[in-house]
Write a protein that holds these residues in place. Structure first.
Motif, PDB file in Angstrom:
ATOM      1  N   LEU A  59       0.971  -0.785   0.088  1.00  0.00           N
ATOM      2  CA  LEU A  59      -0.416   0.065  -0.170  1.00  0.00           C
ATOM      3  C   LEU A  59       1.091   1.547   0.278  1.00  0.00           C
ATOM      4  CD1 LEU A  59      -2.606  -0.698   2.290  1.00  0.00           C
ATOM      5  CD2 LEU A  59      -2.575  -0.527  -0.103  1.00  0.00           C
ATOM      6  N   ALA A  60       2.254   0.955   0.079  1.00  0.00           N
ATOM      7  CA  ALA A  60       3.384   2.303  -0.223  1.00  0.00           C
ATOM      8  C   ALA A  60       3.671   2.964  -1.558  1.00  0.00           C
ATOM      9  CB  ALA A  60       4.078   2.272   0.727  1.00  0.00           C
ATOM     10  N   SER A  61       3.183   2.096  -1.814  1.00  0.00           N
ATOM     11  CA  SER A  61       3.306   1.781  -3.325  1.00  0.00           C
ATOM     12  C   SER A  61       2.338   2.491  -4.239  1.00  0.00           C
ATOM     13  CB  SER A  61       4.123   0.792  -3.911  1.00  0.00           C
ATOM     14  OG  SER A  61       3.719   0.567  -5.556  1.00  0.00           O
ATOM     15  N   LEU A  62       2.286   3.540  -5.089  1.00  0.00           N
ATOM     16  CA  LEU A  62       1.192   3.299  -5.919  1.00  0.00           C
ATOM     17  C   LEU A  62       1.136   2.542  -7.127  1.00  0.00           C
ATOM     18  CD1 LEU A  62       0.453   7.084  -5.799  1.00  0.00           C
ATOM     19  CD2 LEU A  62      -1.180   5.447  -4.897  1.00  0.00           C
ATOM     20  N   ALA A  63       1.851   2.164  -7.343  1.00  0.00           N
ATOM     21  CA  ALA A  63       2.114   1.456  -8.403  1.00  0.00           C
ATOM     22  C   ALA A  63       1.326  -0.137  -7.937  1.00  0.00           C
ATOM     23  CB  ALA A  63       3.820   1.487  -9.274  1.00  0.00           C
ATOM     24  N   SER A  64       1.450   0.052  -7.144  1.00  0.00           N
ATOM     25  CA  SER A  64       1.199  -1.857  -6.589  1.00  0.00           C
ATOM     26  C   SER A  64      -0.231  -1.534  -6.309  1.00  0.00           C
ATOM     27  CB  SER A  64       2.372  -2.198  -6.045  1.00  0.00           C
ATOM     28  OG  SER A  64       1.966  -3.050  -4.598  1.00  0.00           O
ATOM     29  N   VAL A  65      -1.022  -0.359  -5.642  1.00  0.00           N
ATOM     30  CA  VAL A  65      -2.059  -0.332  -5.481  1.00  0.00           C
ATOM     31  C   VAL A  65      -2.728  -0.386  -6.592  1.00  0.00           C
ATOM     32  CG1 VAL A  65      -3.519   0.781  -5.006  1.00  0.00           C
ATOM     33  CG2 VAL A  65      -1.994   0.301  -3.294  1.00  0.00           C
ATOM     34  N   ARG A  66      -2.595   0.426  -8.084  1.00  0.00           N
ATOM     35  CA  ARG A  66      -2.875   0.244  -9.204  1.00  0.00           C
ATOM     36  C   ARG A  66      -2.908  -1.599 -10.179  1.00  0.00           C
ATOM     37  NH1 ARG A  66       0.042   5.419 -10.056  1.00  0.00           N
ATOM     38  NH2 ARG A  66      -1.643   7.240  -9.731  1.00  0.00           N
ATOM     39  N   ARG A  67      -2.304  -1.967  -9.768  1.00  0.00           N
ATOM     40  CA  ARG A  67      -1.922  -3.140 -10.696  1.00  0.00           C
ATOM     41  C   ARG A  67      -2.480  -4.364  -9.302  1.00  0.00           C
ATOM     42  NH1 ARG A  67       2.911  -3.548 -10.665  1.00  0.00           N
ATOM     43  NH2 ARG A  67       4.140  -3.512  -8.099  1.00  0.00           N
ATOM     44  N   PHE A  68      -2.596  -3.997  -8.365  1.00  0.00           N
ATOM     45  CA  PHE A  68      -3.862  -4.676  -7.526  1.00  0.00           C
ATOM     46  C   PHE A  68      -5.070  -4.750  -7.917  1.00  0.00           C
ATOM     47  CE2 PHE A  68      -6.634  -5.069  -4.330  1.00  0.00           C
ATOM     48  CZ  PHE A  68      -7.251  -6.520  -4.020  1.00  0.00           C
ATOM     49  N   ALA A  69      -5.545  -3.275  -7.932  1.00  0.00           N
ATOM     50  CA  ALA A  69      -6.814  -2.575  -8.767  1.00  0.00           C
ATOM     51  C   ALA A  69      -7.195  -3.179 -10.190  1.00  0.00           C
ATOM     52  CB  ALA A  69      -6.683  -1.477  -8.616  1.00  0.00           C
ATOM     53  N   ALA A  70      -6.249  -3.151 -10.489  1.00  0.00           N
ATOM     54  CA  ALA A  70      -6.516  -3.415 -12.361  1.00  0.00           C
ATOM     55  C   ALA A  70      -6.120  -4.734 -12.606  1.00  0.00           C
ATOM     56  CB  ALA A  70      -5.051  -3.014 -12.912  1.00  0.00           C
ATOM     57  N   GLU A  71      -6.004  -5.719 -11.691  1.00  0.00           N
ATOM     58  CA  GLU A  71      -5.579  -7.240 -12.113  1.00  0.00           C
ATOM     59  C   GLU A  71      -7.348  -7.918 -11.220  1.00  0.00           C
ATOM     60  OE1 GLU A  71      -2.686  -8.332 -10.432  1.00  0.00           O
ATOM     61  OE2 GLU A  71      -1.330  -7.855 -12.140  1.00  0.00           O
ATOM     62  N   PHE A  72      -7.559  -7.528 -10.088  1.00  0.00           N
ATOM     63  CA  PHE A  72      -9.239  -7.504  -9.546  1.00  0.00           C
ATOM     64  C   PHE A  72     -10.468  -7.601  -9.842  1.00  0.00           C
ATOM     65  CE2 PHE A  72     -12.679  -7.048  -6.130  1.00  0.00           C
ATOM     66  CZ  PHE A  72     -12.073  -8.651  -5.495  1.00  0.00           C
ATOM     67  N   ARG A  73     -10.831  -8.614 -10.215  1.00  0.00           N
ATOM     68  CA  ARG A  73     -12.428  -8.501 -11.439  1.00  0.00           C
ATOM     69  C   ARG A  73     -13.298  -9.522 -10.050  1.00  0.00           C
ATOM     70  NH1 ARG A  73     -10.325  -5.393 -13.217  1.00  0.00           N
ATOM     71  NH2 ARG A  73      -9.781  -4.836 -15.716  1.00  0.00           N
ATOM     72  N   PRO A  74     -14.161  -8.412  -9.218  1.00  0.00           N
ATOM     73  CA  PRO A  74     -15.360  -9.404  -8.462  1.00  0.00           C
ATOM     74  C   PRO A  74     -16.110 -10.414  -9.249  1.00  0.00           C
ATOM     75  CG  PRO A  74     -15.772  -6.813  -7.773  1.00  0.00           C
ATOM     76  CD  PRO A  74     -14.779  -7.267  -9.561  1.00  0.00           C
ATOM     77  N   ILE A  75     -15.562 -10.726 -10.411  1.00  0.00           N
ATOM     78  CA  ILE A  75     -16.350 -12.177 -11.020  1.00  0.00           C
ATOM     79  C   ILE A  75     -15.651 -13.302 -11.670  1.00  0.00           C
ATOM     80  CG2 ILE A  75     -18.924 -11.054 -11.717  1.00  0.00           C
ATOM     81  CD1 ILE A  75     -17.331 -10.421 -14.520  1.00  0.00           C
ATOM     82  N   SER A  76     -14.379 -13.331 -11.007  1.00  0.00           N
ATOM     83  CA  SER A  76     -13.306 -14.003 -11.658  1.00  0.00           C
ATOM     84  C   SER A  76     -13.495 -15.082 -11.123  1.00  0.00           C
ATOM     85  CB  SER A  76     -11.688 -13.210 -11.238  1.00  0.00           C
ATOM     86  OG  SER A  76     -11.782 -13.000 -10.359  1.00  0.00           O
ATOM     87  N   PRO A  77     -12.574 -15.802 -11.307  1.00  0.00           N
ATOM     88  CA  PRO A  77     -12.552 -17.695 -10.684  1.00  0.00           C
ATOM     89  C   PRO A  77     -12.067 -17.333  -9.383  1.00  0.00           C
ATOM     90  CG  PRO A  77     -11.672 -17.726 -12.794  1.00  0.00           C
ATOM     91  CD  PRO A  77     -11.865 -16.483 -12.127  1.00  0.00           C
ATOM     92  N   LEU A  78     -11.127 -16.066  -8.785  1.00  0.00           N
ATOM     93  CA  LEU A  78     -10.355 -16.347  -7.852  1.00  0.00           C
ATOM     94  C   LEU A  78     -12.097 -15.737  -6.636  1.00  0.00           C
ATOM     95  CD1 LEU A  78      -8.452 -15.555  -5.657  1.00  0.00           C
ATOM     96  CD2 LEU A  78      -8.883 -12.191  -6.589  1.00  0.00           C
TER      97      LEU A  78
END
Length: 84
Positions: free
Chosen positions: A63-82
């Protein structure tokens, strides 16, 4: 909380862990957002065991890295198999 997906930051210890455990016990699909993979994996396994909820997942982000947060947000999908 059935049918709900909850993301908990800092879920590998302390208040974050307890919140994630409570949500998992309530039946929510729970995503642990942690910085350290080993500690996060251990917490994820412990919460699955303690809650009896297999829908507990680990995702990594600093969370100290905006790039890391953006990467998580871009990859996270509530309808994904995850989160099914």
């Amino acid at each position: 909380m059935q049918g709900r997906t909850c993301i908990v930051t800092g879920a590998n210890s302390g208040i974050g862990y307890e919140v994630a455990l409570g949500l998992a016990r309530a039946g929510a699909t729970t995503v642990l957002l942690c910085r350290d993979e080993a500690r996060g994996a251990a917490a994820c396994a412990a919460i699955r065991r303690a809650s009896g909820n297999p829908a507990v997942h680990l995702r990594l982000a600093d969370l100290a890295s905006l790039a890391s947060v953006r990467r998580f947000a871009a990859e996270f999908r509530p309808i994904s198999p995850l989160v099914r």
